[in-house]
Design an enzyme around this catalytic site. Structure first.
Site, PDB file in Angstrom:
ATOM      1  N   HIS A  24     -28.791  62.392  -5.167  1.00 36.85           N
ATOM      2  CA  HIS A  24     -28.474  62.067  -6.573  1.00 36.85           C
ATOM      3  C   HIS A  24     -27.318  62.936  -7.046  1.00 36.85           C
ATOM      4  CE1 HIS A  24     -29.444  61.158 -10.871  1.00 36.85           C
ATOM      5  NE2 HIS A  24     -28.894  62.365 -11.037  1.00 36.85           N
ATOM      6  N   GLU A  25     -27.394  64.231  -6.769  1.00 40.20           N
ATOM      7  CA  GLU A  25     -26.334  65.146  -7.204  1.00 40.20           C
ATOM      8  C   GLU A  25     -25.040  64.899  -6.434  1.00 40.20           C
ATOM      9  OE1 GLU A  25     -26.753  66.646  -9.869  1.00 40.20           O
ATOM     10  OE2 GLU A  25     -28.910  66.318  -9.984  1.00 40.20           O
ATOM     11  N   HIS A  28     -22.962  62.463  -8.187  1.00 39.65           N
ATOM     12  CA  HIS A  28     -22.101  63.011  -9.244  1.00 39.65           C
ATOM     13  C   HIS A  28     -20.933  63.791  -8.648  1.00 39.65           C
ATOM     14  CE1 HIS A  28     -24.928  61.832 -12.283  1.00 39.65           C
ATOM     15  NE2 HIS A  28     -25.865  62.692 -11.915  1.00 39.65           N
TER      16      HIS A  28
END
Length: 452
Positions: A24-25, A28
């Site tokens: 998920h990170e 980003h």
């Protein structure tokens, strides 16, 4: 052995969730770096740092509390506007909300301290709106991709449970569904009629091959024929130990739940099952995993997204219900929210089920990881800070303000100041922490019971 399997199931899902958070990170991190934003930290977890290593501009590390992660980018908050009475972004303006103003000012100062010469065009708030949205959408989209992959593995690799023409159980008697619902009766009494399948001699493991002179290849089709032949003596053939047995059976007219397109009972507005009088012989079907085509993957993911969205929309009510169940004798809703502790417990219980084939257990664990990622995808799109959806909503609102200004020949209002929403952000954080603590407590003292 059961304890070891329980632990292995918990570890499988724990590692799956940890990997999902890390990816998920990454969702980003990658677009932020592509758009030249300086990323100072990529961290998994919160609290004290256990391990870190710096590569280029970014410190990569692992923290002590593995309940999330974050990517820190410079320039998340624009400096305060001069017409706000704070040209430097550091003054504290006297007001009746001075404490909240101080929170905003402290956040600006912390953000300003991260800046260094050369960062003028590497700050997040100066990016075009579409680039900011891509960066913030990257995390949830990564969870969606993981969810799709897990569901593809589940559906195309392991397959979904399908009813076969082999009998799994034979009931000794027939108890009308309405009687079961009103009295809770499950055991047979002398007043209950014998089940036609029991009278006809069917046993678990028998494979039904013919009904009323028609070949049986599908359990759903067989069920429809049985429902339509109530009271009629009908020929039936089944295979046991390689031998075909021919006999007759007379389905009993009784109230049974009306199935929906997925085979689950349809429900009335009050939550009770929809019943109809149909033919019934009293047998259950043996289930087996049957791989499905790729075309089933996205619809399955879509159904899961809809289900999770329904939970999120009613989240306050659902959390209240969890609290009531945790501190009373009320049962937990199996369709309600659970914490990572609850997910881990379910994973452990599934892994320890010796009576369930190992393939089915692994498939369930894969499905759990996929479901968690779909939940992360939906939850992170809630338009509240500090969630990704809050940043996306802020960027969209900035776009609306600037578009309106252009249409009416007004001055550009500039970047939307997300720092002004920090007081609300802290409230949301406190509520999320409280909800998480309640769910963990409920999953310990009154866990969701999915297996009876």
């Amino acid at each position: 052995m059961s304890i070891l399997l329980f632990v292995l199931g918990v570890l499988f899902v724990a590692l799956g969730i940890a990997a999902s958070i890390a990816l998920h990170e990454v969702g980003h991190l990658v677009p932020a770096k592509l758009f030249k934003v300086r990323v100072t930290q990529y961290m998994i977890g919160f609290g004290p740092t256990l391990f870190s290593r710096r590569r280029g501009d970014t410190e990569y590390g692992l923290k002590a509390i593995p309940l999330g992660g974050y990517v820190s980018m410079v320039g998340m908050f624009p400096p305060a506007r001069a017409d706000d009475g704070d040209p430097t972004g550091t003054a504290v303006r006297p007001s009746s909300t001075g404490m909240f103003q101080q929170l905003t000012t402290d956040a600006r100062q912390a953000a300003a301290e991260q800046l260094r010469p050369g960062d003028e065009n590497r700050v997040f708030y100066k990016l075009p709106i579409w680039k900011r949205i891509i960066i913030m959408l990257g995390g949830p989209v990564m969870n969606l991709i993981i969810g799709v992959i897990m569901f593809a593995i589940l559906i195309m690799g392991f397959g979904s449970p399908q009813a076969t023409t082999t009998v799994s159980e034979v009931y000794e008697c027939v108890v009308p569904a309405s009687q079961q619902a009103s009295t809770g009766q499950t055991a047979c009494t002398d007043e209950d009629p014998a089940a036609p399948a029991f009278d006809a001699g069917l046993q678990p493991g028998d494979r039904v091959v013919s009904y009323d002179g028609q070949d049986v290849t599908d359990w759903t089709q067989l069920s429809a024929w049985i429902r339509d032949t109530a009271g009629d003596e009908t020929a039936i053939s089944y295979v046991r130990d390689g031998e075909t047995i021919n006999t007759t059976i007379t389905p009993l007219l009784t109230e049974r739940p009306v199935p929906d397109i997925d085979g689950r009972p349809k429900l009335n507005a009050d939550g009770t099952e929809v019943l109809e009088a149909v033919g019934f012989i009293g047998v259950g079907s043996q289930q087996e995993l049957a791989p499905g085509p790729p075309s089933e993957v996205l619809p399955a993911v879509g159904d899961n997204i809809v289900a999770v969205t329904g939970v999120v929309i009613n989240l306050p009510q659902r959390v209240v219900e969890v609290g009531q169940a945790a501190f009373s004798d009320a049962p937990r809703d199996p369709e309600g929210p659970i914490s990572v502790v609850g997910v881990g417990r379910i994973a452990g219980e599934v892994s320890a089920m010796d009576e369930v084939p190992i393939e089915s257990r692994v498939a369930t664990l894969v499905g759990l990881v996929g479901g968690v990622n779909i939940a992360l995808f939906v939850f992170n799109l809630i338009p509240l800070l500090p969630l990704d959806g809050g940043h996306i909503a802020g960027a969209l609102w900035e776009g609306v303000r600037r578009t309106v200004a252009r249409l009416f020949n007004r001055p550009d209002p500039g970047p939307f100041d997300m720092a002004k929403l920090l007081p609300l952000t802290y409230v949301v954080v406190v509520l999320l922490m409280g909800m998480g603590a309640l769910l963990i407590y409920a999953d310990i003292v009154k866990p969701v019971n999915l297996f009876g």
